[in-house]
Motif scaffolding. Structure first.
Motif, PDB file in Angstrom:
ATOM      1  N   GLY A  95       0.836  -1.207   0.000  1.00 59.65           N
ATOM      2  CA  GLY A  95       0.000   0.000   0.000  1.00 59.65           C
ATOM      3  C   GLY A  95       0.868   1.254   0.000  1.00 59.65           C
ATOM      4  O   GLY A  95       1.979   1.265  -0.549  1.00 59.65           O
ATOM      5  N   ARG A  96       0.358   2.307   0.643  1.00 59.22           N
ATOM      6  CA  ARG A  96       1.070   3.598   0.626  1.00 59.22           C
ATOM      7  C   ARG A  96       2.497   3.457   1.127  1.00 59.22           C
ATOM      8  O   ARG A  96       3.433   4.032   0.567  1.00 59.22           O
ATOM      9  CB  ARG A  96       0.309   4.605   1.508  1.00 59.22           C
ATOM     10  CG  ARG A  96      -1.003   5.042   0.923  1.00 59.22           C
ATOM     11  CD  ARG A  96      -1.856   5.744   1.953  1.00 59.22           C
ATOM     12  NE  ARG A  96      -2.283   4.835   3.017  1.00 59.22           N
ATOM     13  CZ  ARG A  96      -3.264   5.083   3.881  1.00 59.22           C
ATOM     14  NH1 ARG A  96      -3.904   6.237   3.829  1.00 59.22           N
ATOM     15  NH2 ARG A  96      -3.608   4.215   4.806  1.00 59.22           N
ATOM     16  N   MET A  97       2.698   2.665   2.188  1.00 61.77           N
ATOM     17  CA  MET A  97       4.029   2.553   2.800  1.00 61.77           C
ATOM     18  C   MET A  97       4.867   1.421   2.201  1.00 61.77           C
ATOM     19  O   MET A  97       6.065   1.586   1.935  1.00 61.77           O
ATOM     20  CB  MET A  97       3.878   2.336   4.308  1.00 61.77           C
ATOM     21  CG  MET A  97       3.217   3.491   5.035  1.00 61.77           C
ATOM     22  SD  MET A  97       4.219   4.973   5.029  1.00 61.77           S
ATOM     23  CE  MET A  97       5.481   4.539   6.219  1.00 61.77           C
ATOM     24  N   ASP A 105       0.832  -8.978  -2.218  1.00 60.17           N
ATOM     25  CA  ASP A 105      -0.267  -8.230  -1.590  1.00 60.17           C
ATOM     26  C   ASP A 105      -1.543  -8.955  -1.988  1.00 60.17           C
ATOM     27  O   ASP A 105      -1.599  -9.594  -3.042  1.00 60.17           O
ATOM     28  CB  ASP A 105      -0.280  -6.780  -2.130  1.00 60.17           C
ATOM     29  CG  ASP A 105      -1.191  -5.855  -1.326  1.00 60.17           C
ATOM     30  OD1 ASP A 105      -0.667  -4.932  -0.676  1.00 60.17           O
ATOM     31  OD2 ASP A 105      -2.429  -6.064  -1.337  1.00 60.17           O
ATOM     32  N   VAL A 126       1.666  -4.363   6.393  1.00 57.73           N
ATOM     33  CA  VAL A 126       0.207  -4.503   6.300  1.00 57.73           C
ATOM     34  C   VAL A 126      -0.422  -3.756   7.475  1.00 57.73           C
ATOM     35  O   VAL A 126       0.273  -3.380   8.426  1.00 57.73           O
ATOM     36  CB  VAL A 126      -0.205  -5.999   6.319  1.00 57.73           C
ATOM     37  CG1 VAL A 126       0.381  -6.721   5.115  1.00 57.73           C
ATOM     38  CG2 VAL A 126       0.225  -6.690   7.611  1.00 57.73           C
ATOM     39  N   ALA A 183      -2.014  -2.836  10.990  1.00 58.74           N
ATOM     40  CA  ALA A 183      -1.776  -3.458  12.304  1.00 58.74           C
ATOM     41  C   ALA A 183      -2.960  -4.341  12.690  1.00 58.74           C
ATOM     42  O   ALA A 183      -4.086  -4.137  12.232  1.00 58.74           O
ATOM     43  CB  ALA A 183      -1.575  -2.366  13.347  1.00 58.74           C
ATOM     44  N   GLY A 229       4.898  -1.929  10.356  1.00 61.03           N
ATOM     45  CA  GLY A 229       3.634  -1.196  10.563  1.00 61.03           C
ATOM     46  C   GLY A 229       3.526  -0.641  11.965  1.00 61.03           C
ATOM     47  O   GLY A 229       4.461  -0.707  12.768  1.00 61.03           O
ATOM     48  N   ASN A 230       2.344  -0.100  12.259  1.00 59.97           N
ATOM     49  CA  ASN A 230       2.103   0.503  13.576  1.00 59.97           C
ATOM     50  C   ASN A 230       1.465  -0.511  14.514  1.00 59.97           C
ATOM     51  O   ASN A 230       0.373  -0.293  15.039  1.00 59.97           O
ATOM     52  CB  ASN A 230       1.153   1.699  13.428  1.00 59.97           C
ATOM     53  CG  ASN A 230       1.894   2.990  13.155  1.00 59.97           C
ATOM     54  OD1 ASN A 230       3.012   3.196  13.609  1.00 59.97           O
ATOM     55  ND2 ASN A 230       1.253   3.866  12.403  1.00 59.97           N
ATOM     56  N   THR A 274       7.953   2.981  12.078  1.00 64.49           N
ATOM     57  CA  THR A 274       8.311   3.681  10.840  1.00 64.49           C
ATOM     58  C   THR A 274       7.661   5.055  10.847  1.00 64.49           C
ATOM     59  O   THR A 274       6.443   5.164  10.965  1.00 64.49           O
ATOM     60  CB  THR A 274       7.794   2.878   9.624  1.00 64.49           C
ATOM     61  OG1 THR A 274       8.309   1.553   9.700  1.00 64.49           O
ATOM     62  CG2 THR A 274       8.203   3.516   8.316  1.00 64.49           C
ATOM     63  N   PRO A 280       3.879   8.474   3.766  1.00 63.11           N
ATOM     64  CA  PRO A 280       4.061   8.443   2.309  1.00 63.11           C
ATOM     65  C   PRO A 280       4.654   9.740   1.784  1.00 63.11           C
ATOM     66  O   PRO A 280       5.431   9.729   0.831  1.00 63.11           O
ATOM     67  CB  PRO A 280       2.639   8.255   1.773  1.00 63.11           C
ATOM     68  CG  PRO A 280       1.864   7.706   2.904  1.00 63.11           C
ATOM     69  CD  PRO A 280       2.515   8.161   4.174  1.00 63.11           C
ATOM     70  N   GLY A 291       0.380  11.568   5.957  1.00 61.26           N
ATOM     71  CA  GLY A 291       0.051  10.149   5.854  1.00 61.26           C
ATOM     72  C   GLY A 291      -0.837   9.793   4.694  1.00 61.26           C
ATOM     73  O   GLY A 291      -1.150   8.618   4.505  1.00 61.26           O
TER      74      GLY A 291
HETATM   75  N1  LIG Z   1       0.369   5.933   6.177  1.00 59.03           N
HETATM   76  C1  LIG Z   1       1.206   6.362   7.131  1.00 59.03           C
HETATM   77  O1  LIG Z   1       1.433   7.565   7.337  1.00 59.03           O
HETATM   78  C2  LIG Z   1       1.946   5.387   7.973  1.00 59.03           C
HETATM   79  C3  LIG Z   1       1.513   4.090   8.118  1.00 59.03           C
HETATM   80  N2  LIG Z   1       2.203   3.237   8.948  1.00 59.03           N
HETATM   81  C4  LIG Z   1       1.755   1.862   9.154  1.00 59.03           C
HETATM   82  O2  LIG Z   1       2.199   1.060   8.053  1.00 59.03           O
HETATM   83  C5  LIG Z   1       1.268  -0.013   7.835  1.00 59.03           C
HETATM   84  C6  LIG Z   1       0.762   0.071   6.403  1.00 59.03           C
HETATM   85  O3  LIG Z   1       0.168   1.355   6.238  1.00 59.03           O
HETATM   86  P1  LIG Z   1      -0.265   1.907   4.806  1.00 59.03           P
HETATM   87  O4  LIG Z   1       0.701   1.504   3.776  1.00 59.03           O
HETATM   88  O5  LIG Z   1      -0.538   3.352   5.029  1.00 59.03           O
HETATM   89  O6  LIG Z   1      -1.634   1.109   4.583  1.00 59.03           O
HETATM   90  P2  LIG Z   1      -2.381   0.823   3.207  1.00 59.03           P
HETATM   91  O7  LIG Z   1      -3.794   0.544   3.578  1.00 59.03           O
HETATM   92  O8  LIG Z   1      -2.087   1.884   2.217  1.00 59.03           O
HETATM   93  O9  LIG Z   1      -1.686  -0.534   2.669  1.00 59.03           O
HETATM   94  C7  LIG Z   1      -1.829  -1.767   3.307  1.00 59.03           C
HETATM   95  C8  LIG Z   1      -1.625  -2.852   2.254  1.00 59.03           C
HETATM   96  O10 LIG Z   1      -1.617  -4.119   2.880  1.00 59.03           O
HETATM   97  C9  LIG Z   1      -2.351  -5.027   2.058  1.00 59.03           C
HETATM   98  N3  LIG Z   1      -2.775  -6.132   2.887  1.00 59.03           N
HETATM   99  C10 LIG Z   1      -3.709  -6.138   3.876  1.00 59.03           C
HETATM  100  N4  LIG Z   1      -3.787  -7.344   4.430  1.00 59.03           N
HETATM  101  C11 LIG Z   1      -2.887  -8.130   3.797  1.00 59.03           C
HETATM  102  C12 LIG Z   1      -2.501  -9.506   3.920  1.00 59.03           C
HETATM  103  N5  LIG Z   1      -3.050 -10.306   4.859  1.00 59.03           N
HETATM  104  N6  LIG Z   1      -1.552  -9.983   3.088  1.00 59.03           N
HETATM  105  C13 LIG Z   1      -0.987  -9.189   2.164  1.00 59.03           C
HETATM  106  N7  LIG Z   1      -1.312  -7.878   1.984  1.00 59.03           N
HETATM  107  C14 LIG Z   1      -2.249  -7.372   2.801  1.00 59.03           C
HETATM  108  C15 LIG Z   1      -3.465  -4.196   1.488  1.00 59.03           C
HETATM  109  O11 LIG Z   1      -4.031  -4.779   0.312  1.00 59.03           O
HETATM  110  C16 LIG Z   1      -2.735  -2.880   1.199  1.00 59.03           C
HETATM  111  O12 LIG Z   1      -2.173  -2.861  -0.091  1.00 59.03           O
HETATM  112  C17 LIG Z   1       0.160   0.181   8.886  1.00 59.03           C
HETATM  113  O13 LIG Z   1       0.459  -0.576  10.024  1.00 59.03           O
HETATM  114  C18 LIG Z   1       0.250   1.669   9.200  1.00 59.03           C
HETATM  115  O14 LIG Z   1      -0.279   1.990  10.470  1.00 59.03           O
HETATM  116  C19 LIG Z   1       3.346   3.614   9.596  1.00 59.03           C
HETATM  117  C20 LIG Z   1       3.819   4.879   9.469  1.00 59.03           C
HETATM  118  C21 LIG Z   1       3.156   5.877   8.657  1.00 59.03           C
END
Ligand SMILES: NC(=O)C1=CN([C@@H]2O[C@H](COP(=O)(O)OP(=O)(O)OC[C@H]3O[C@@H](n4cnc5c(N)ncnc54)[C@H](O)[C@@H]3O)[C@@H](O)[C@H]2O)C=CC1
Ligand SMILES: O=C(CO)[C@H](O)[C@H](O)COP(=O)(O)O
Length: 299
Positions: free
Chosen positions: A9-11, A30, A67, A69, A94-95, A117, A121, A291
Protein backbone atom coordinates in the motif's frame (compact mmCIF):
# COMPACT_ATOMS: atom_id res chain seq x y z
CA UNK A 1 20.39 -8.82 -0.50
CA UNK A 2 17.02 -10.30 -1.39
CA UNK A 3 13.98 -8.98 0.52
CA UNK A 4 10.38 -10.18 0.51
CA UNK A 5 7.81 -7.41 1.04
CA UNK A 6 4.24 -8.26 2.04
CA UNK A 7 1.78 -5.34 1.84
CA UNK A 8 2.21 -2.91 -1.05
CA UNK A 9 0.00 0.00 0.00
CA UNK A 10 1.07 3.60 0.63
CA UNK A 11 4.03 2.55 2.80
CA UNK A 12 4.99 -0.90 1.51
CA UNK A 13 5.40 0.33 -2.03
CA UNK A 14 7.88 2.95 -0.81
CA UNK A 15 9.87 0.21 0.94
CA UNK A 16 9.95 -1.75 -2.32
CA UNK A 17 11.03 1.22 -4.44
CA UNK A 18 13.76 2.34 -2.06
CA UNK A 19 15.19 -1.16 -1.62
CA UNK A 20 15.19 -1.73 -5.41
CA UNK A 21 16.81 1.68 -5.90
CA UNK A 22 19.61 0.63 -3.55
CA UNK A 23 20.37 -2.32 -5.83
CA UNK A 24 18.76 -5.16 -3.86
CA UNK A 25 16.32 -7.77 -5.17
CA UNK A 26 12.72 -7.68 -3.98
CA UNK A 27 9.95 -10.31 -4.06
CA UNK A 28 6.46 -8.89 -3.44
CA UNK A 29 2.99 -10.02 -2.39
CA UNK A 30 -0.27 -8.23 -1.59
CA UNK A 31 -3.84 -9.49 -1.51
CA UNK A 32 -4.50 -6.77 -4.09
CA UNK A 33 -3.32 -8.17 -7.44
CA UNK A 34 -2.97 -4.76 -9.06
CA UNK A 35 -0.50 -3.63 -6.39
CA UNK A 36 1.60 -6.74 -7.12
CA UNK A 37 1.50 -6.07 -10.86
CA UNK A 38 2.48 -2.41 -10.35
CA UNK A 39 5.44 -3.38 -8.15
CA UNK A 40 6.51 -6.00 -10.70
CA UNK A 41 6.51 -3.31 -13.37
CA UNK A 42 8.89 -1.33 -11.16
CA UNK A 43 11.32 -4.26 -11.08
CA UNK A 44 10.17 -6.50 -8.20
CA UNK A 45 9.56 -10.22 -8.61
CA UNK A 46 5.83 -10.93 -8.13
CA UNK A 47 4.57 -13.74 -5.88
CA UNK A 48 1.10 -15.26 -6.10
CA UNK A 49 0.74 -15.98 -2.36
CA UNK A 50 2.68 -15.67 0.88
CA UNK A 51 3.80 -19.30 0.53
CA UNK A 52 5.00 -18.54 -3.01
CA UNK A 53 6.90 -15.49 -1.75
CA UNK A 54 8.61 -17.63 0.92
CA UNK A 55 9.49 -20.30 -1.65
CA UNK A 56 10.99 -17.69 -4.00
CA UNK A 57 13.23 -16.36 -1.21
CA UNK A 58 14.95 -19.71 -0.60
CA UNK A 59 16.92 -20.15 2.65
CA UNK A 60 17.81 -17.31 5.08
CA UNK A 61 14.65 -15.38 4.26
CA UNK A 62 14.44 -11.65 4.98
CA UNK A 63 10.81 -10.50 4.96
CA UNK A 64 9.27 -7.05 5.58
CA UNK A 65 5.58 -6.87 6.56
CA UNK A 66 3.86 -3.56 5.78
CA UNK A 67 0.21 -4.50 6.30
CA UNK A 68 -2.37 -2.82 8.59
CA UNK A 69 -1.78 -3.46 12.30
CA UNK A 70 -3.75 -6.21 14.04
CA UNK A 71 -5.24 -9.28 12.36
CA UNK A 72 -3.47 -8.83 8.97
CA UNK A 73 -0.07 -9.16 10.72
CA UNK A 74 -1.13 -12.38 12.49
CA UNK A 75 -2.67 -13.70 9.25
CA UNK A 76 0.55 -13.08 7.33
CA UNK A 77 2.66 -14.68 10.08
CA UNK A 78 0.37 -17.73 10.20
CA UNK A 79 0.85 -18.22 6.46
CA UNK A 80 4.60 -17.72 6.74
CA UNK A 81 5.02 -20.01 9.77
CA UNK A 82 5.58 -23.33 7.90
CA UNK A 83 8.39 -21.69 5.88
CA UNK A 84 10.27 -19.99 8.74
CA UNK A 85 13.15 -21.13 10.89
CA UNK A 86 15.65 -19.47 13.20
CA UNK A 87 18.02 -18.12 10.55
CA UNK A 88 15.17 -16.19 8.90
CA UNK A 89 14.23 -12.60 9.80
CA UNK A 90 10.78 -10.98 9.75
CA UNK A 91 10.40 -7.20 10.11
CA UNK A 92 7.02 -5.69 11.00
CA UNK A 93 7.26 -2.09 9.77
CA UNK A 94 3.63 -1.20 10.56
CA UNK A 95 2.10 0.50 13.58
CA UNK A 96 1.58 -2.65 15.63
CA UNK A 97 0.82 -2.52 19.35
CA UNK A 98 4.11 -3.23 21.13
CA UNK A 99 2.68 -6.01 23.30
CA UNK A 100 1.48 -7.79 20.16
CA UNK A 101 5.02 -7.53 18.84
CA UNK A 102 6.46 -9.08 22.01
CA UNK A 103 3.96 -11.95 21.67
CA UNK A 104 4.80 -12.41 17.97
CA UNK A 105 8.53 -12.34 18.65
CA UNK A 106 8.07 -15.14 21.20
CA UNK A 107 5.87 -17.30 18.99
CA UNK A 108 7.65 -16.90 15.62
CA UNK A 109 10.47 -19.28 14.72
CA UNK A 110 12.29 -16.54 12.79
CA UNK A 111 14.07 -13.61 14.42
CA UNK A 112 11.45 -10.88 14.73
CA UNK A 113 12.15 -7.16 14.41
CA UNK A 114 9.43 -4.68 15.37
CA UNK A 115 10.14 -1.56 13.39
CA UNK A 116 8.38 1.73 14.09
CA UNK A 117 8.31 3.68 10.84
CA UNK A 118 7.90 7.44 10.70
CA UNK A 119 7.83 9.84 7.76
CA UNK A 120 4.62 8.75 6.06
CA UNK A 121 4.06 8.44 2.31
CA UNK A 122 4.84 12.13 1.95
CA UNK A 123 8.31 11.52 3.37
CA UNK A 124 9.22 8.96 0.71
CA UNK A 125 11.72 11.13 -1.09
CA UNK A 126 13.84 11.71 2.02
CA UNK A 127 13.43 8.24 3.45
CA UNK A 128 11.95 7.21 6.78
CA UNK A 129 12.96 7.25 10.42
CA UNK A 130 13.07 3.64 11.69
CA UNK A 131 12.92 2.59 15.35
CA UNK A 132 13.83 -1.10 15.58
CA UNK A 133 13.36 -3.60 18.41
CA UNK A 134 14.59 -7.19 18.53
CA UNK A 135 17.77 -9.28 18.36
CA UNK A 136 20.99 -7.37 17.64
CA UNK A 137 22.22 -9.93 15.05
CA UNK A 138 19.03 -9.59 13.02
CA UNK A 139 19.21 -5.79 13.14
CA UNK A 140 22.89 -5.90 12.06
CA UNK A 141 22.06 -8.30 9.22
CA UNK A 142 19.39 -5.96 7.85
CA UNK A 143 21.40 -2.73 8.07
CA UNK A 144 21.70 -2.50 4.23
CA UNK A 145 17.90 -2.64 3.96
CA UNK A 146 17.38 -0.16 6.80
CA UNK A 147 19.94 2.18 5.17
CA UNK A 148 17.87 2.06 1.99
CA UNK A 149 14.43 2.54 3.58
CA UNK A 150 15.53 5.18 6.10
CA UNK A 151 17.03 8.59 5.37
CA UNK A 152 20.40 6.81 5.52
CA UNK A 153 22.56 5.30 8.29
CA UNK A 154 21.42 7.97 10.80
CA UNK A 155 17.75 7.32 10.03
CA UNK A 156 17.53 4.04 11.92
CA UNK A 157 18.72 2.49 15.13
CA UNK A 158 18.08 -0.49 17.37
CA UNK A 159 16.07 0.73 20.35
CA UNK A 160 16.37 -2.47 22.44
CA UNK A 161 14.72 -5.89 22.80
CA UNK A 162 11.45 -7.12 21.28
CA UNK A 163 8.65 -4.55 21.46
CA UNK A 164 10.91 -1.54 22.01
CA UNK A 165 10.72 -0.35 18.39
CA UNK A 166 6.94 -0.23 18.37
CA UNK A 167 6.94 1.19 21.90
CA UNK A 168 9.08 4.15 20.80
CA UNK A 169 6.89 4.63 17.71
CA UNK A 170 3.75 4.59 19.89
CA UNK A 171 5.13 7.43 22.00
CA UNK A 172 6.24 9.24 18.82
CA UNK A 173 2.64 9.20 17.66
CA UNK A 174 1.44 10.59 21.00
CA UNK A 175 3.87 13.48 20.52
CA UNK A 176 2.59 13.87 16.94
CA UNK A 177 -1.00 14.22 18.23
CA UNK A 178 0.00 16.94 20.71
CA UNK A 179 2.05 18.89 18.15
CA UNK A 180 -0.84 18.84 15.68
CA UNK A 181 -3.20 19.98 18.42
CA UNK A 182 -1.03 22.91 19.47
CA UNK A 183 -0.51 24.14 15.89
CA UNK A 184 -4.27 23.77 15.40
CA UNK A 185 -5.04 25.84 18.50
CA UNK A 186 -2.57 28.58 17.58
CA UNK A 187 -4.00 28.90 14.08
CA UNK A 188 -7.56 28.76 15.44
CA UNK A 189 -6.78 31.79 17.61
CA UNK A 190 -5.18 33.59 14.67
CA UNK A 191 -8.13 32.72 12.41
CA UNK A 192 -10.64 34.08 14.93
CA UNK A 193 -8.51 36.81 16.52
CA UNK A 194 -8.08 40.56 16.10
CA UNK A 195 -6.35 40.69 12.72
CA UNK A 196 -7.30 39.58 9.27
CA UNK A 197 -4.30 37.33 8.67
CA UNK A 198 -2.97 35.30 5.76
CA UNK A 199 -2.30 32.03 7.58
CA UNK A 200 -0.12 30.55 4.82
CA UNK A 201 2.11 33.62 5.17
CA UNK A 202 2.20 33.24 8.96
CA UNK A 203 3.19 29.58 8.64
CA UNK A 204 5.80 30.41 6.01
CA UNK A 205 7.28 33.17 8.18
CA UNK A 206 7.39 30.90 11.22
CA UNK A 207 9.05 28.19 9.13
CA UNK A 208 11.91 30.52 8.34
CA UNK A 209 13.90 30.77 11.51
CA UNK A 210 11.17 30.67 14.17
CA UNK A 211 11.58 28.53 17.28
CA UNK A 212 8.47 26.54 16.33
CA UNK A 213 9.47 25.71 12.74
CA UNK A 214 8.98 22.03 11.84
CA UNK A 215 7.80 19.63 9.14
CA UNK A 216 4.30 19.68 10.60
CA UNK A 217 4.35 23.48 10.34
CA UNK A 218 5.44 23.17 6.69
CA UNK A 219 2.42 20.92 6.23
CA UNK A 220 0.24 23.64 7.84
CA UNK A 221 1.57 26.01 5.20
CA UNK A 222 0.76 23.47 2.48
CA UNK A 223 -2.75 22.96 3.91
CA UNK A 224 -3.55 26.71 3.81
CA UNK A 225 -2.09 26.99 0.31
CA UNK A 226 -4.10 24.05 -1.02
CA UNK A 227 -7.35 24.42 0.96
CA UNK A 228 -7.49 28.19 1.47
CA UNK A 229 -7.16 30.44 4.51
CA UNK A 230 -10.38 29.04 6.06
CA UNK A 231 -9.50 25.39 5.20
CA UNK A 232 -12.39 25.28 2.72
CA UNK A 233 -14.58 22.23 3.13
CA UNK A 234 -12.26 20.30 5.50
CA UNK A 235 -14.64 18.90 8.12
CA UNK A 236 -14.21 19.05 11.91
CA UNK A 237 -13.56 15.36 12.20
CA UNK A 238 -10.15 13.83 12.98
CA UNK A 239 -9.96 10.10 12.29
CA UNK A 240 -7.40 7.62 13.67
CA UNK A 241 -6.68 7.42 17.38
CA UNK A 242 -5.44 3.91 18.11
CA UNK A 243 -1.76 4.76 18.61
CA UNK A 244 -2.64 7.76 20.81
CA UNK A 245 -4.97 5.61 22.88
CA UNK A 246 -2.17 3.09 23.49
CA UNK A 247 0.16 5.92 24.52
CA UNK A 248 -2.33 7.24 27.06
CA UNK A 249 -3.08 3.74 28.39
CA UNK A 250 0.65 3.12 28.86
CA UNK A 251 1.10 6.46 30.64
CA UNK A 252 -1.73 5.57 33.02
CA UNK A 253 -0.14 2.19 33.74
CA UNK A 254 3.29 3.76 34.33
CA UNK A 255 1.73 6.65 36.33
CA UNK A 256 3.42 9.22 34.07
CA UNK A 257 1.34 12.38 33.60
CA UNK A 258 0.91 13.24 29.90
CA UNK A 259 -2.00 15.72 29.95
CA UNK A 260 -1.22 17.32 26.57
CA UNK A 261 -1.19 14.02 24.72
CA UNK A 262 -4.34 12.91 26.52
CA UNK A 263 -6.08 16.19 25.71
CA UNK A 264 -5.11 15.88 22.02
CA UNK A 265 -6.61 12.40 21.92
CA UNK A 266 -9.75 13.69 23.66
CA UNK A 267 -10.04 16.45 21.05
CA UNK A 268 -10.06 13.80 18.33
CA UNK A 269 -12.83 11.91 20.05
CA UNK A 270 -14.67 15.21 20.63
CA UNK A 271 -14.36 16.01 16.93
CA UNK A 272 -16.69 13.18 16.13
CA UNK A 273 -19.57 15.40 17.39
CA UNK A 274 -18.73 17.61 14.34
CA UNK A 275 -19.10 21.10 15.84
CA UNK A 276 -16.76 22.77 13.35
CA UNK A 277 -13.55 23.48 15.37
CA UNK A 278 -10.78 24.93 13.20
CA UNK A 279 -7.98 23.27 15.19
CA UNK A 280 -9.39 19.82 14.49
CA UNK A 281 -10.04 20.60 10.84
CA UNK A 282 -6.36 21.55 10.49
CA UNK A 283 -5.29 18.39 12.33
CA UNK A 284 -7.38 16.34 9.93
CA UNK A 285 -5.82 18.03 6.89
CA UNK A 286 -2.32 17.49 8.34
CA UNK A 287 -3.00 13.74 8.57
CA UNK A 288 -3.42 13.88 4.78
CA UNK A 289 -0.26 15.99 4.54
CA UNK A 290 2.02 13.38 6.07
CA UNK A 291 0.05 10.15 5.85
CA UNK A 292 -2.20 10.59 2.81
CA UNK A 293 -5.08 9.62 5.10
CA UNK A 294 -8.57 10.45 3.76
CA UNK A 295 -9.86 13.94 4.72
CA UNK A 296 -13.56 13.88 5.68
CA UNK A 297 -15.20 16.80 3.81
CA UNK A 298 -18.21 18.91 4.68
CA UNK A 299 -21.19 18.00 2.54
N1 LIG B 1 0.37 5.93 6.18
C1 LIG B 1 1.21 6.36 7.13
O1 LIG B 1 1.43 7.57 7.34
C2 LIG B 1 1.95 5.39 7.97
C3 LIG B 1 1.51 4.09 8.12
N2 LIG B 1 2.20 3.24 8.95
C4 LIG B 1 1.75 1.86 9.15
O2 LIG B 1 2.20 1.06 8.05
C5 LIG B 1 1.27 -0.01 7.83
C6 LIG B 1 0.76 0.07 6.40
O3 LIG B 1 0.17 1.35 6.24
P1 LIG B 1 -0.27 1.91 4.81
O4 LIG B 1 0.70 1.50 3.78
O5 LIG B 1 -0.54 3.35 5.03
O6 LIG B 1 -1.63 1.11 4.58
P2 LIG B 1 -2.38 0.82 3.21
O7 LIG B 1 -3.79 0.54 3.58
O8 LIG B 1 -2.09 1.88 2.22
O9 LIG B 1 -1.69 -0.53 2.67
C7 LIG B 1 -1.83 -1.77 3.31
C8 LIG B 1 -1.62 -2.85 2.25
O10 LIG B 1 -1.62 -4.12 2.88
C9 LIG B 1 -2.35 -5.03 2.06
N3 LIG B 1 -2.78 -6.13 2.89
C10 LIG B 1 -3.71 -6.14 3.88
N4 LIG B 1 -3.79 -7.34 4.43
C11 LIG B 1 -2.89 -8.13 3.80
C12 LIG B 1 -2.50 -9.51 3.92
N5 LIG B 1 -3.05 -10.31 4.86
N6 LIG B 1 -1.55 -9.98 3.09
C13 LIG B 1 -0.99 -9.19 2.16
N7 LIG B 1 -1.31 -7.88 1.98
C14 LIG B 1 -2.25 -7.37 2.80
C15 LIG B 1 -3.47 -4.20 1.49
O11 LIG B 1 -4.03 -4.78 0.31
C16 LIG B 1 -2.73 -2.88 1.20
O12 LIG B 1 -2.17 -2.86 -0.09
C17 LIG B 1 0.16 0.18 8.89
O13 LIG B 1 0.46 -0.58 10.02
C18 LIG B 1 0.25 1.67 9.20
O14 LIG B 1 -0.28 1.99 10.47
C19 LIG B 1 3.35 3.61 9.60
C20 LIG B 1 3.82 4.88 9.47
C21 LIG B 1 3.16 5.88 8.66
O1 LIG C 1 2.10 6.56 12.18
C1 LIG C 1 1.67 7.42 11.45
C2 LIG C 1 2.35 8.74 11.31
O2 LIG C 1 3.46 8.83 12.16
C3 LIG C 1 0.44 7.13 10.67
O3 LIG C 1 0.09 8.17 9.81
C4 LIG C 1 -0.67 6.80 11.61
O4 LIG C 1 -1.76 6.31 10.87
C5 LIG C 1 -1.08 8.00 12.43
O5 LIG C 1 -1.80 7.59 13.57
P1 LIG C 1 -3.37 7.85 13.69
O6 LIG C 1 -3.99 7.02 12.57
O7 LIG C 1 -3.74 7.37 15.05
O8 LIG C 1 -3.57 9.33 13.47
Amino acid sequence: MELGVIGLGRMGRIVVDRVLEAGHEVVVFDIDEKSVADAAEAGAQPASSIADLAAKLGSEKRIWLMVPAGDPVDAALDELAPSLDDDDIVVDGGNSYFEDSVRRAESTDAAYLDCGTSGGPAGAELGFSLMVGGPQWAYDELVPVFDAVATGPDGHDRMGPAGSGHYVKMVHNGVEYALMQTYGEGFELLANGRYDLDLESVANTWNNGAVIRSWLLELCEEAFREEGNDLGDVADRVEGGSTGTWTVQEALEQEVPIPLIYQSLAERFGSRADDGRFSRRLASRLRYGFGRHDVPRRT
